[in-house]
Design a protein around this motif. Structure first.
Motif, PDB file in Angstrom:
ATOM      1  N   PHE A 276       0.630  -0.906   0.300  1.00  0.00           N
ATOM      2  CA  PHE A 276      -0.254   0.076   0.005  1.00  0.00           C
ATOM      3  C   PHE A 276       1.115   1.130  -0.014  1.00  0.00           C
ATOM      4  N   HIS A 277       0.147   2.126  -0.533  1.00  0.00           N
ATOM      5  CA  HIS A 277       0.948   4.046  -1.069  1.00  0.00           C
ATOM      6  C   HIS A 277       0.763   4.482   0.418  1.00  0.00           C
ATOM      7  N   GLY A 278       0.050   4.726   0.979  1.00  0.00           N
ATOM      8  CA  GLY A 278      -0.807   5.634   1.723  1.00  0.00           C
ATOM      9  C   GLY A 278      -1.782   5.418   2.146  1.00  0.00           C
ATOM     10  N   THR A 279      -2.524   6.644   2.984  1.00  0.00           N
ATOM     11  CA  THR A 279      -3.260   7.223   2.753  1.00  0.00           C
ATOM     12  C   THR A 279      -3.899   8.577   2.855  1.00  0.00           C
ATOM     13  N   MET A 280      -4.486   8.909   2.326  1.00  0.00           N
ATOM     14  CA  MET A 280      -5.316  10.494   2.402  1.00  0.00           C
ATOM     15  C   MET A 280      -6.768  10.865   3.212  1.00  0.00           C
ATOM     16  N   VAL A 281      -6.606  12.273   3.345  1.00  0.00           N
ATOM     17  CA  VAL A 281      -8.478  12.531   3.647  1.00  0.00           C
ATOM     18  C   VAL A 281      -7.909  13.598   3.489  1.00  0.00           C
ATOM     19  N   CYS A 282      -8.822  14.693   2.371  1.00  0.00           N
ATOM     20  CA  CYS A 282      -8.926  15.940   2.524  1.00  0.00           C
ATOM     21  C   CYS A 282      -9.966  16.777   3.785  1.00  0.00           C
TER      22      CYS A 282
ATOM     23  N   ARG B  48     -10.047  22.569   0.666  1.00  0.00           N
ATOM     24  CA  ARG B  48      -8.421  23.198   0.004  1.00  0.00           C
ATOM     25  C   ARG B  48      -7.507  22.520   0.940  1.00  0.00           C
ATOM     26  N   TYR B  49      -7.629  21.916   1.984  1.00  0.00           N
ATOM     27  CA  TYR B  49      -6.409  21.435   2.286  1.00  0.00           C
ATOM     28  C   TYR B  49      -6.929  19.845   3.363  1.00  0.00           C
ATOM     29  N   GLY B  50      -5.671  19.245   3.291  1.00  0.00           N
ATOM     30  CA  GLY B  50      -5.502  17.497   3.400  1.00  0.00           C
ATOM     31  C   GLY B  50      -4.658  17.312   3.652  1.00  0.00           C
ATOM     32  N   VAL B  51      -4.378  16.243   4.758  1.00  0.00           N
ATOM     33  CA  VAL B  51      -3.235  15.648   5.485  1.00  0.00           C
ATOM     34  C   VAL B  51      -3.409  14.266   4.927  1.00  0.00           C
ATOM     35  N   ALA B  52      -1.932  13.924   4.917  1.00  0.00           N
ATOM     36  CA  ALA B  52      -1.770  11.656   3.556  1.00  0.00           C
ATOM     37  C   ALA B  52      -0.498  11.981   4.255  1.00  0.00           C
ATOM     38  N   ASN B  53      -0.795  10.863   4.296  1.00  0.00           N
ATOM     39  CA  ASN B  53       1.139   9.888   4.871  1.00  0.00           C
ATOM     40  C   ASN B  53       0.903   9.132   3.573  1.00  0.00           C
ATOM     41  N   VAL B  54       1.388  10.094   2.081  1.00  0.00           N
ATOM     42  CA  VAL B  54       1.850   8.980   1.622  1.00  0.00           C
ATOM     43  C   VAL B  54       3.351   8.182   1.374  1.00  0.00           C
ATOM     44  N   GLY B  55       3.681   7.217   0.101  1.00  0.00           N
ATOM     45  CA  GLY B  55       5.476   6.851  -0.707  1.00  0.00           C
ATOM     46  C   GLY B  55       5.184   5.712  -0.970  1.00  0.00           C
ATOM     47  N   LEU B  56       6.640   5.189  -1.045  1.00  0.00           N
ATOM     48  CA  LEU B  56       6.232   3.442  -0.721  1.00  0.00           C
ATOM     49  C   LEU B  56       5.894   2.703   0.314  1.00  0.00           C
ATOM     50  N   PRO B  57       6.162   1.454   0.321  1.00  0.00           N
ATOM     51  CA  PRO B  57       5.377   0.482   1.239  1.00  0.00           C
ATOM     52  C   PRO B  57       6.303   0.883   2.251  1.00  0.00           C
TER      53      PRO B  57
ATOM     54  N   MET C  11       0.011  20.290  -1.141  1.00  0.00           N
ATOM     55  CA  MET C  11       0.346  18.683  -1.740  1.00  0.00           C
ATOM     56  C   MET C  11      -0.695  18.110  -1.284  1.00  0.00           C
ATOM     57  N   ALA C  12      -1.176  17.844  -0.660  1.00  0.00           N
ATOM     58  CA  ALA C  12      -1.249  16.541  -0.176  1.00  0.00           C
ATOM     59  C   ALA C  12      -2.824  16.172  -0.545  1.00  0.00           C
ATOM     60  N   MET C  13      -3.610  17.885  -1.378  1.00  0.00           N
ATOM     61  CA  MET C  13      -4.192  17.807  -1.703  1.00  0.00           C
ATOM     62  C   MET C  13      -3.978  17.612  -3.695  1.00  0.00           C
ATOM     63  N   PHE C  14      -2.686  17.832  -4.183  1.00  0.00           N
ATOM     64  CA  PHE C  14      -2.678  17.872  -5.144  1.00  0.00           C
ATOM     65  C   PHE C  14      -2.259  16.287  -5.066  1.00  0.00           C
ATOM     66  N   SER C  15      -1.716  14.972  -4.268  1.00  0.00           N
ATOM     67  CA  SER C  15      -1.342  14.250  -4.468  1.00  0.00           C
ATOM     68  C   SER C  15      -3.022  13.487  -4.752  1.00  0.00           C
ATOM     69  N   LYS C  16      -3.989  14.029  -4.321  1.00  0.00           N
ATOM     70  CA  LYS C  16      -5.027  13.090  -4.076  1.00  0.00           C
ATOM     71  C   LYS C  16      -5.632  13.250  -5.323  1.00  0.00           C
ATOM     72  N   HIS C  17      -5.988  14.258  -5.621  1.00  0.00           N
ATOM     73  CA  HIS C  17      -6.561  14.777  -7.064  1.00  0.00           C
ATOM     74  C   HIS C  17      -5.779  13.819  -8.028  1.00  0.00           C
ATOM     75  N   LEU C  18      -4.102  13.718  -8.103  1.00  0.00           N
ATOM     76  CA  LEU C  18      -3.347  13.476  -9.037  1.00  0.00           C
ATOM     77  C   LEU C  18      -3.695  10.928  -9.082  1.00  0.00           C
ATOM     78  N   ILE C  19      -4.562  11.075  -7.702  1.00  0.00           N
ATOM     79  CA  ILE C  19      -4.574   9.480  -7.250  1.00  0.00           C
ATOM     80  C   ILE C  19      -6.249   9.275  -8.131  1.00  0.00           C
ATOM     81  N   ASN C  20      -7.003  10.381  -7.536  1.00  0.00           N
ATOM     82  CA  ASN C  20      -7.817  10.562  -8.247  1.00  0.00           C
ATOM     83  C   ASN C  20      -8.493   9.896  -9.585  1.00  0.00           C
ATOM     84  N   MET C  21      -7.645  10.725 -10.344  1.00  0.00           N
ATOM     85  CA  MET C  21      -7.834  11.732 -12.186  1.00  0.00           C
ATOM     86  C   MET C  21      -7.067   9.854 -12.688  1.00  0.00           C
TER      87      MET C  21
END
Length: 625
Positions: A346-352, A356-365, A375-385
Motif C-alpha cells: 500500500f502507498h498510503g492514505t489521504m484525507v481532505c 482546500r486542505y488535506g493531510v496525507a501519509n504516502v510513498g512506498l511501503p 501537496m496533500a490535495m494535489f496527490s489526492k486529485h492525482l491519484i483520483n484521476m
C-alpha cells in the motif's frame, strides 16, 4: 464454456472485471458477467463532496455499461438474494445465474455496534442516495431555521453531529463546514449560530495516521469552527440527540453515522467462514477457504499477509491491487498456469478537510512521506484521476477536472478560484506578463538617462520654435539610444527617418500643441521645469505599470493606464504602429486578468470587505456582492 460472474460494481468488482476482460479477450469459450443492483459505479470516496454541495450529484456516478462498452463484460442489473455454492448458482427474486468462477465484491454497509437508536435515527453516508438525502437534510434545516425565532429550537436545528472521526467522518465534517458558510449567506444566518461536531469513541481522530498529521488535521478542524469530541462513550441515539452516557448528550436535529462498516447483508447470510465484522476469510490467492472457485475482492476480504498482524485494510487501494491478482489467478486456473499470492504494497492514505486542505501519509511501503495542505490535495486529485483514467479513460478524468477545478463555486477547490469558469482569465496570463515586461523593460532602459541628465528631454517632441537642425540632430541621437516607439516617432517628425508615426487628426494636434506650448515649451524653444518632471513621471510610470501588470496588482487600473498612456503618446504624434498592440492588449487585460495568478485575487476581496464596513457605503449600497 466457462462462465465468470463478478458480483458487485464497486471498486473491486470494476477493476477485476476490466482485467478479466483484458486477459480473456481472445478466449471465445469464456463469458464474463458483472451483476449489480445499480446501473452505475459509485465513487464512494467522493460522496462527501455531493453531500456538502461541492460537486454535482452525477459526479460520483459512472454508468457501468459505459465503463465496459466494447469490452467482453456483460453488465446485468439485478439484486442477488442468495448464493448456492454447491449448485454454483446466484439467485435473485426472478432469475438464477450459473457460474464456474465467482468473484464476490458486494462491499460493506454501515455498522452500528448495537447502539440503541443509531440505525433508526442517524443518517449514513455509504451510497449515492445517502449523499443526496444528507444534502437535502442540511439545506432544509437551514431553510427552516431561518424562519424560527425560538432560540433553543433554532439552535438544535442548526446543530449537526457526525459520529465517527475516521476518514469518512472527518472529510464529511470538513465539507459541511464550507457548506455551512454558503448556507449562512444564502439564508441570512450568523455562522456562530451553527454547531458542527465530530465525535468518536476512540481517543483521537484519524487514528491510522501519524500523530503529526493528526495534530494538523485537528488544528484545521478547529480553525473551521468544528468541535472535536474524542473518547466519547456513545450509548444511544434519539431523533434529536446523541447520548454520551452519564446523562450527557449532544442535541442536534441532524446526526450522521460514519463510525464503521461491516459486510453487506448478502455476505452476512453466506455459509462461509467470516471474521472481523462479516469479512470472508481467504487464502493467499484470495480464494474463499471454503470454496476454491470463489474469490473475494475489496472490502469483503479478510486476509492477513505474511509477516503482518492485521488483515488488509478496507480501502480502495486494496481493491485496486486485489482485482488484477484475482483476474490473473482465474486466468491461470482456466489455462493450467500457476497462481500468484497476494502481497499488497500500500502507498498510503489521504484525507481532505474541506476543499482546500488535506493531510496525507504516502510513498512506498517502506518509505512514507507526510504531506499537508496543497501537496496533500494535489496527490489526492492525482491519484483520483489515475484511477478514473483506468476505469473510464479521458472522458471521466475530464469530467472530474471540470467539477473539481473549472466548474467550482465559492473557490471550493485546492487551487481556489483561479481556474473557475467564472474567472477564466488564466488564459490572459501570458499576455499580462508580456505586456508588463515590455513596460518594465522600457522604463528600466530610460531610467539611467533621466537620472544622469534630467535636462535631456527625449520623451517630449521638440518645440516648433527650436532650431530645426538642432532638433533633428537630437532626435536622431535619441533613435540610436532607445527603441521605444515614442522616440522613434519623434525622430520621424523632426528628422524624417524611415519610421512612420500613426496619423493624428488636425484638431487633436492643435489641442495638444496648445497644451504643450502652455506647460512644456519656453518662448525660446526650450523646455520648462515641468517638462523635466513630466519625463521623470513617464519613466517611473512605465516601471510601475510593468510591475503592477506582471504581479497582477490593481491590474484593471494599470491596464486602463496602459491604454491612456498609449492614447497620450499617439495624440502627441509620437506613436508608431507598435503602440496599437500596447493599447489593444491593455483593453484585453482590463477585465479582471489579475484575478488569476495575481495579487488581485487576494487584495481585491480584502479591500472589498473593508469597503463594505464603511457606514456611508453600507447606507447607500455602494458595493457589489
Amino acid at each position: 464454456m466457462k462462465k465468470i460472474v463478478v458480483l458487485g460494481g464497486g471498486y473491486g468488482g470494476v477493476v477485476t472485471s476490466k482485467h478479466l476482460a483484458k486477459l480473456f479477450k481472445k478466449d471465445k469459450d469464456v463469458e464474463i458477467q458483472l451483476i449489480d443492483r445499480n446501473p452505475y459505479h459509485t465513487l464512494l470516496t467522493e460522496l462527501h463532496e455531493v453531500a456538502a454541495n461541492r460537486a454535482p450529484e452525477d459526479s460520483v456516478k459512472i454508468e457501468l455499461k459505459k465503463i465496459f462498452a466494447g469490452q467482453k463484460v456483460d453488465v446485468v442489473l439485478d439484486s442477488i438474494d442468495a448464493i448456492d455454492f454447491n449448485a454454483k448458482e446466484l439467485r435473485s427474486e426472478q432469475t438464477t445465474y450459473k457460474y464456474d468462477y465467482l468473484v464476490i465484491g458486494t462491499g460493506c454497509k454501515p455498522t452500528f455496534f448495537g447502539i440503541p437508536g443509531a440505525e433508526e435515527h442517524a443518517l449514513t453516508l455509504w451510497s449515492y442516495e445517502d449523499a443526496v438525502r444528507l444534502k437535502e437534510q442540511v439545506r432544509n434545516k437551514f431553510s427552516e431555521a431561518a424562519k424560527v425565532r425560538n432560540a433553543a429550537k433554532r439552535r438544535k436545528m442548526l446543530s449537526f453531529v457526525v459520529v465517527g472521526a475516521g476518514f469518512t467522518g472527518v472529510e464529511l465534517v470538513g465539507e459541511l463546514a464550507e457548506f455551512r458558510d454558503e448556507l449562512c449567506k444564502e439564508f441570512f444566518i450568523d455562522p456562530s449560530e451553527v454547531r458542527l461536531v465530530v465525535a468518536d469513541m476512540a481517543p483521537k481522530i484519524l487514528p491510522i495516521l501519524p500523530d503529526k498529521l493528526i495534530e494538523k488535521a485537528a488544528k484545521r478542524l478547529h480553525k473551521m469552527n468544528v468541535e472535536i469530541i474524542t473518547s466519547a462513550k456513545i450509548t444511544g441515539v434519539t431523533p434529536t440527540s446523541v447520548q454520551l452516557g452519564e446523562g450527557k448528550e449532544l442535541e442536534a436535529d441532524t446526526i450522521v453515522w460514519t463510525a464503521g462498516v461491516e459486510g453487506s447483508e448478502l455476505v452476512g447470510k453466506l455459509d462461509v467462514k467470516q471474521e472481523g465484522r462479516k469479512r470472508i476469510v481467504t487464502n493467499d490467492k484470495l480464494q474463499s477457504i471454503d470454496h476454491e472457485n470463489v474469490y473475494i475482492v475489496g472490502d469483503n476480504i479478510f486476509f492477513i499477509p505474511e509477516g503482518e498482524t492485521r488483515p488488509v485494510p478496507q480501502m480502495v487501494e486494496n481493491a485496486e491491487q486485489a482485482g488484477p491478482l484475482i483476474a490473473h489467478n482465474i486466468y491461470a486456473d482456466v489455462h493450467g498456469k500457476p497462481k500468484k499470492s497476494y502481497k499488497p504494497g500500500f502507498h498510503g492514505t489521504m484525507v481532505c478537510i474541506g476543499s482546500r486542505y488535506g493531510v496525507a501519509n504516502v510513498g512506498l511501503p517502506n518509505k512514507m512521506f507526510m504531506l499537508s495542505g496543497f501537496m496533500a490535495m494535489f496527490s489526492k486529485h492525482l491519484i483520483n484521476m489515475y484511477y478514473l483514467f483506468t476505469v473510464a479513460g479521458f472522458a471521466k478524468v475530464w469530467t472530474y477536472m471540470m467539477h473539481e477545478f473549472f466548474h467550482v463555486n465559492n473557490r471550493r477547490s485546492f487551487v481556489g478560484g483561479h481556474f473557475a469558469k467564472r474567472s477564466p482569465n488564466f488564459w490572459l496570463l501570458p499576455l499580462r506578463v508580456f505586456v508588463g515586461w515590455k513596460w518594465l523593460e522600457e522604463g528600466i532602459d530610460k531610467l539611467p538617462k533621466v537620472w544622469k541628465d534630467p535636462s535631456n528631454i527625449f520623451l517630449i517632441p521638440a518645440s516648433p520654435h527650436a532650431d530645426v537642425v538642432s532638433a533633428a540632430s537630437e532626435a536622431a541621437g535619441a533613435v540610436t539610444e532607445t527603441v521605444d516607439a515614442q522616440t522613434a516617432a519623434s525622430a520621424v517628425e523632426s528628422a524624417s527617418t524611415a519610421v512612420t508615426a500613426l496619423p493624428v487628426p488636425g484638431f487633436i494636434k492643435s489641442i495638444v500643441g496648445w497644451f504643450m506650448d502652455v506647460f512644456f515649451y519656453t518662448s525660446d524653444g526650450g523646455y520648462t521645469a515641468l517638462a523635466t518632471v513630466f519625463q521623470f513621471f513617464m519613466v517611473f510610470a512605465e516601471i510601475a505599470l510593468g510591475v503592477m501588470i506582471i504581479v497582477g496588482l490593481f491590474t484593471a487600473i494599470a491596464s486602463a493606464a496602459t491604454v491612456a498612456l498609449g492614447v497620450m503618446i499617439w495624440s502627441s504624434s509620437m506613436a508608431s504602429t507598435e503602440m496599437l498592440w500596447y493599447m489593444t492588449a491593455g483593453v484585453a487585460l482590463i477585465g479582471g486578468s489579475g484575478s488569476a495568478f495575481g495579487l488581485d485575487y487576494y487584495v481585491l476581496p480584502w479591500l472589498k470587505k473593508q469597503w463594505k464596513r464603511i457606514p456611508l457605503v453600507r447606507r447607500w449600497y455602494l458595493y457589489t456582492e
